[in-house]
Design a protein around this motif. Structure first.
Motif, mmCIF file in Angstrom:
data_model
loop_
_atom_site.group_PDB
_atom_site.id
_atom_site.type_symbol
_atom_site.label_atom_id
_atom_site.label_comp_id
_atom_site.label_asym_id
_atom_site.label_seq_id
_atom_site.Cartn_x
_atom_site.Cartn_y
_atom_site.Cartn_z
ATOM 1 N N PHE A 173 29.610 -1.724 -50.389
ATOM 2 C CA PHE A 173 28.343 -2.646 -50.787
ATOM 3 C C PHE A 173 27.079 -2.321 -50.001
ATOM 4 N N TYR A 174 27.704 -1.360 -50.222
ATOM 5 C CA TYR A 174 25.899 -1.015 -49.063
ATOM 6 C C TYR A 174 25.000 -0.317 -50.120
ATOM 7 N N TYR A 175 25.590 -0.061 -51.970
ATOM 8 C CA TYR A 175 24.011 0.346 -52.618
ATOM 9 C C TYR A 175 23.058 -1.855 -53.068
ATOM 10 N N ILE A 176 24.558 -2.490 -52.835
ATOM 11 C CA ILE A 176 23.953 -3.331 -53.155
ATOM 12 C C ILE A 176 22.772 -4.496 -52.344
ATOM 13 N N TRP A 177 23.151 -4.082 -50.524
ATOM 14 C CA TRP A 177 22.333 -4.367 -49.673
ATOM 15 C C TRP A 177 21.361 -3.579 -49.990
ATOM 16 N N ALA A 178 21.481 -2.613 -50.376
ATOM 17 C CA ALA A 178 20.062 -1.288 -50.288
ATOM 18 C C ALA A 178 19.018 -1.894 -51.254
ATOM 19 N N LYS A 179 19.535 -2.175 -52.841
ATOM 20 C CA LYS A 179 18.677 -2.471 -53.910
ATOM 21 C C LYS A 179 18.394 -3.916 -54.440
ATOM 22 N N TYR A 180 19.220 -5.153 -53.615
ATOM 23 C CA TYR A 180 19.026 -6.608 -52.795
ATOM 24 C C TYR A 180 17.132 -6.379 -51.871
ATOM 25 N N THR A 181 17.287 -5.637 -50.862
ATOM 26 C CA THR A 181 16.054 -5.616 -49.524
ATOM 27 C C THR A 181 15.310 -4.726 -50.273
ATOM 28 N N VAL A 182 15.181 -3.760 -50.690
ATOM 29 C CA VAL A 182 14.329 -3.257 -51.479
ATOM 30 C C VAL A 182 13.581 -4.085 -52.928
ATOM 31 N N LEU A 183 13.855 -4.795 -53.346
ATOM 32 C CA LEU A 183 13.570 -5.765 -54.619
ATOM 33 C C LEU A 183 13.102 -6.606 -53.711
ATOM 34 N N LYS A 184 13.773 -7.372 -52.665
ATOM 35 C CA LYS A 184 13.073 -8.675 -52.350
ATOM 36 C C LYS A 184 11.591 -8.380 -51.454
ATOM 37 N N TYR A 185 11.773 -6.936 -50.942
ATOM 38 C CA TYR A 185 10.393 -6.850 -49.879
ATOM 39 C C TYR A 185 9.754 -5.431 -50.735
ATOM 40 N N ARG A 186 10.191 -4.641 -51.267
ATOM 41 C CA ARG A 186 9.389 -3.416 -51.662
ATOM 42 C C ARG A 186 8.866 -4.664 -52.950
ATOM 43 N N TYR A 187 9.783 -5.078 -53.575
ATOM 44 C CA TYR A 187 8.757 -5.412 -55.356
ATOM 45 C C TYR A 187 8.665 -7.289 -55.486
ATOM 46 N N GLY A 188 8.488 -7.984 -54.806
ATOM 47 C CA GLY A 188 8.908 -9.792 -54.509
ATOM 48 C C GLY A 188 7.205 -10.355 -53.909
ATOM 49 N N ILE A 189 7.554 -11.250 -53.302
ATOM 50 C CA ILE A 189 6.044 -11.082 -53.480
ATOM 51 C C ILE A 189 5.682 -11.275 -51.572
ATOM 52 N N ASP A 190 6.594 -10.451 -50.986
ATOM 53 C CA ASP A 190 6.564 -9.428 -49.898
ATOM 54 C C ASP A 190 5.343 -8.834 -49.777
ATOM 55 N N GLN A 191 5.811 -8.451 -51.117
ATOM 56 C CA GLN A 191 5.142 -6.665 -51.204
ATOM 57 C C GLN A 191 4.060 -6.523 -50.296
ATOM 58 N N ASN A 192 2.698 -7.196 -50.695
ATOM 59 C CA ASN A 192 1.761 -6.895 -49.429
ATOM 60 C C ASN A 192 1.641 -7.046 -48.422
ATOM 61 N N LEU A 193 2.238 -7.092 -47.760
ATOM 62 C CA LEU A 193 3.342 -7.993 -45.981
ATOM 63 C C LEU A 193 3.359 -6.670 -45.571
ATOM 64 N N VAL A 194 4.609 -5.124 -46.542
ATOM 65 C CA VAL A 194 5.280 -5.017 -45.961
ATOM 66 C C VAL A 194 4.922 -2.832 -45.558
ATOM 67 N N GLY A 195 3.495 -3.214 -45.846
ATOM 68 C CA GLY A 195 3.275 -1.864 -45.455
ATOM 69 C C GLY A 195 3.313 -0.768 -43.909
ATOM 70 N N ARG A 196 3.733 -1.812 -43.156
ATOM 71 C CA ARG A 196 4.484 -0.981 -41.824
ATOM 72 C C ARG A 196 6.186 -1.415 -41.891
ATOM 73 N N MET A 197 6.726 -1.090 -42.618
ATOM 74 C CA MET A 197 8.159 -0.891 -43.107
ATOM 75 C C MET A 197 8.355 0.189 -43.803
ATOM 76 N N PHE A 198 9.012 0.983 -42.476
ATOM 77 C CA PHE A 198 9.723 2.980 -43.518
ATOM 78 C C PHE A 198 10.897 2.843 -43.888
ATOM 79 N N GLY A 199 11.878 1.924 -43.634
ATOM 80 C CA GLY A 199 12.769 1.882 -44.907
ATOM 81 C C GLY A 199 13.514 0.767 -44.134
ATOM 82 N N ILE A 200 14.956 0.785 -44.589
ATOM 83 C CA ILE A 200 15.893 -0.489 -44.305
ATOM 84 C C ILE A 200 17.117 0.545 -44.385
ATOM 85 N N SER A 201 17.893 0.024 -42.906
ATOM 86 C CA SER A 201 19.113 0.709 -42.524
ATOM 87 C C SER A 201 20.590 0.219 -43.380
ATOM 88 N N LEU A 202 21.062 1.258 -43.211
ATOM 89 C CA LEU A 202 22.886 0.137 -43.749
ATOM 90 C C LEU A 202 23.742 -0.155 -42.073
#
Length: 251
Positions: A7-36
């Motif tokens: 399920f690693y890819y689902i976690w990665a895609k879900y978190t990217v869509l949520k934080y990089r492309y969702g309503i929070d995208q303007n807040l995450v400029g200091r987030m450098f990545g997603i850990s598995l």
């Protein structure tokens, strides 16, 4: 020596869509990545490694015990890094290594961190950058430390393979990805707990202030605008010119 969950890819895609492309995208400029991988040991205490249980840290706080969390610790055991900060790190690392193995004009050490001793690890320098900028990474935090990657701790350059269970985590083999999250979904970015290198709950603002303080101590260039992220490390690397008046032989 890394294995990933189905399920690693689902976690990665879900978190990217949520934080990089969702309503929070303007807040995450200091987030450098997603850990598995979920952190099992804290390696930054000067006295040595200590067990790390984020659920225990979050107990009796405003956060759910199983909330994903933000940490300044970069993961090298299965992670997705975002291009802006990874590119900044590439330039920062090149400059730092050039100085470390050359003129040694700049001494950068994270206060009270064992990572200052990691002379052969790229993570030492990423930690410097993350600390100076107030950058963070998103980590999973499922029950029983269930993770999307695990480390078999095979013997290598940075690990002697003495205790093979010290870094081993149970992989998510059944789909509990949503079920294991608070209220069945990822929290909005502003509701994620933030921890420093030592696993202590802090505010994002505190991390930024700590970094700016160290920045002022190690670089001649002052910290820039708090609200403007350039992803350019040059302001961190300003040092005195050892030859302010070079002779013809120096040119």
């Amino acid at each position: 020596d890394i294995e990933v969950s189905p399920f690693y890819y689902i976690w990665a895609k879900y978190t990217v869509l949520k934080y990089r492309y969702g309503i929070d995208q303007n807040l995450v400029g200091r987030m450098f990545g997603i850990s598995l991988y979920n952190i099992k040991m804290n390696e930054f205490n000067l006295t040595g490694r200590k067990k790390f249980q984020p659920a225990e840290i979050l107990e009796d706080t405003i956060y759910s015990n199983q909330s994903p969390y933000l940490s300044q610790v970069p993961c090298s055991w299965g992670a997705l890094y975002f291009p802006e900060i990874w590119r900044e790190f590439h330039y920062y690392l090149t400059a730092r290594l050039t100085d470390v193995f050359g003129p040694k004009l700049q001494q950068i050490e994270i206060p009270e961190s064992k990572s200052n001793r990691w002379s052969r690890s790229w993570k030492r320098y990423f930690i410097e950058l993350a600390y100076l900028r107030g950058y963070v990474m998103l980590y999973p935090n499922y029950e029983n430390s269930t993770s999307f990657s695990t480390n078999y701790a095979e013997k290598g350059v940075h690990y002697k393979g003495v205790n093979k269970t010290s870094l081993l985590l149970p992989l998510m083999e059944e789909d509990i990805l949503l079920e294991g999250l608070p209220d069945g979904h990822l929290p909005n970015f502003n509701y994620l707990p933030t921890m420093d290198l030592w696993g202590i709950l802090v505010s994002p603002e505190e991390l930024i202030l700590r970094g700016r303080k160290l920045h002022s101590e190690i670089s001649r260039c002052p910290p820039g605008d708090l609200n403007k992220l350039t992803y350019d490390p040059q302001d961190l690397l300003c040092v005195d010119n050892p030859n302010p008046n070079p002779s013809n032989e120096d040119i």
